[in-house]
Scaffold this active site. Structure first.
Site, PDB file in Angstrom:
ATOM      1  N   GLY A  46       0.842  -1.206   0.000  1.00 12.95           N
ATOM      2  CA  GLY A  46       0.000   0.000   0.000  1.00 12.95           C
ATOM      3  C   GLY A  46       0.874   1.252   0.000  1.00 12.95           C
ATOM      4  O   GLY A  46       0.675   2.175  -0.805  1.00 12.95           O
ATOM      5  N   HIS A  47       1.866   1.280   0.894  1.00 15.50           N
ATOM      6  CA  HIS A  47       2.783   2.429   0.924  1.00 15.50           C
ATOM      7  C   HIS A  47       3.549   2.530  -0.402  1.00 15.50           C
ATOM      8  O   HIS A  47       3.770   3.626  -0.921  1.00 15.50           O
ATOM      9  CB  HIS A  47       3.818   2.267   2.045  1.00 15.50           C
ATOM     10  CG  HIS A  47       3.238   2.200   3.416  1.00 15.50           C
ATOM     11  ND1 HIS A  47       3.233   1.049   4.162  1.00 15.50           N
ATOM     12  CD2 HIS A  47       2.656   3.155   4.174  1.00 15.50           C
ATOM     13  CE1 HIS A  47       2.677   1.293   5.345  1.00 15.50           C
ATOM     14  NE2 HIS A  47       2.305   2.560   5.378  1.00 15.50           N
ATOM     15  N   ARG A 197      -0.778  -3.385  10.547  1.00 13.97           N
ATOM     16  CA  ARG A 197      -1.218  -4.161  11.719  1.00 13.97           C
ATOM     17  C   ARG A 197      -1.588  -5.600  11.364  1.00 13.97           C
ATOM     18  O   ARG A 197      -1.799  -6.410  12.261  1.00 13.97           O
ATOM     19  CB  ARG A 197      -2.411  -3.473  12.389  1.00 13.97           C
ATOM     20  CG  ARG A 197      -2.004  -2.170  13.076  1.00 13.97           C
ATOM     21  CD  ARG A 197      -3.125  -1.575  13.895  1.00 13.97           C
ATOM     22  NE  ARG A 197      -2.654  -0.510  14.752  1.00 13.97           N
ATOM     23  CZ  ARG A 197      -2.725   0.793  14.459  1.00 13.97           C
ATOM     24  NH1 ARG A 197      -3.260   1.188  13.323  1.00 13.97           N
ATOM     25  NH2 ARG A 197      -2.262   1.698  15.298  1.00 13.97           N
TER      26      ARG A 197
END
Ligand code: PAF
Length: 291
Positions: A46-47, A197
């Protein structure tokens, strides 16, 4: 200060505000468009998609890695939040990032620090009800990062829908001269939204976590089938979550995409949003639904 021991050769990594300011000033002096990707590290695809978007649209890309203590509540996972600077720097280098700013806490919050961004409105609903003070911490650090790294453009994920709405609102309200770009949520093939997470989930919880994206898709399906009473849809989303072992929904609802207020009837465009604890790990997800 650079970090020679962990910094890949093609990447400049600095810890001090003066150093990143000088690097960004030099890029701007060369006439380059600067893109900023703020992160808390523990980087995942995602990053990397945000970095890729910045790489495509900007000449010079800066990523920040800072686990911001001010956005974690006293009972939250600040201490155990995953941290692996060496891997993160390698991933930044591979993603074509030019410079990484990874300040120590005291560089961002020196002794005597007392100024915060108070948002009201958008920050009080959804996550704001379950994580009091969270968005005060987010807005404060993001505004500070924008001051430290004066970029043309900053990149955030749609995964944190409320966060991007708040940051856009803050920039408008406070006349912050930066363009905010929001990039699509990146998911595992089975639908789980990527999150730093997710590493906390055991095998059974990893399966149970799919209930979040399933609840969002249930909402989309019900709306496409003609459901009009969103109270009913909301109940069904909640039921799907809470009937999954180890999952406890904090909220599962449909909101106006701009105000984030709960809606009772279908709009041309709405956002389904969920937050749930899966075991002890709290996850969020969302889906924009167009009628
Ligand atoms: O989304 C995050 O990783 C954080 O909330 C952010 C925007 C980097 C601020 O600490």
């Amino acid at each position: 200060m650079s970090s020679p021991s962990v910094c890949p050769p093609a990447l400049t990594a600095v810890e001090r505000i003066a150093a990143i300011r000088a690097i960004v000033a030099a890029a701007r002096d060369r006439g380059e468009r600067v893109g900023l990707v703020p992160t808390m590290g523990a980087l995942h695809a995602g990053h990397l998609s945000l970095m890729q978007a910045a790489r495509n649209e900007c000449d010079f890309v800066v990523a920040t890695i800072f686990v911001n203590p001010k956005q974690f509540g006293p009972q939250e996972d600040f201490r155990k939040y995953p941290r692996d600077l060496a891997t993160d720097l390698r991933l930044c280098a591979e993603a074509g990032v030019d410079a990484v700013f990874h300040p120590p806490t005291e560089e961002v919050y020196p002794p005597g620090f007392t100024s915060f961004v108070e948002m009201g409105g958008l920050s009080e609903v959804l996550e704001g009800r379950f994580r009091p003070g969270h968005f005060r911490g987010v807005a404060t650090v993001v505004l500070k990062l924008f001051q430290m790294v004066p970029a043309d453009c900053a990149y955030f994920g749609q995964k944190d829908y409320q966060q991007q709405a708040i940051i856009r609102r803050m920039c408008g309200d406070l006349n912050v001269p930066i363009e905010i770009r929001v990039c699509p949520t990146i998911r595992e093939p089975d639908g789980l939204a990527l999150s730093s997470r997710n590493v906390f989930l055991n095998e059974a919880e990893r399966k149970a976590a799919l209930s979040l994206s399933r609840a969002l898709h249930l909402a989309r399906q019900k709306i496409s089938e003609g459901a009009t009473d969103l109270h009913v849809v909301r109940d069904e989303m909640r039921q799907l979550l809470n009937s999954t072992p180890t999952v406890h929904a904090d909220y599962a609802t449909l909101v106006d995409p701009d105000t984030l207020e709960e809606i009772a009837t279908v709009l041309p465009r709405q956002v389904a949003v969920v937050a749930a604890r899966v075991g002890v790990t709290r996850l969020i997800d969302n889906l924009i639904i167009e009628k």
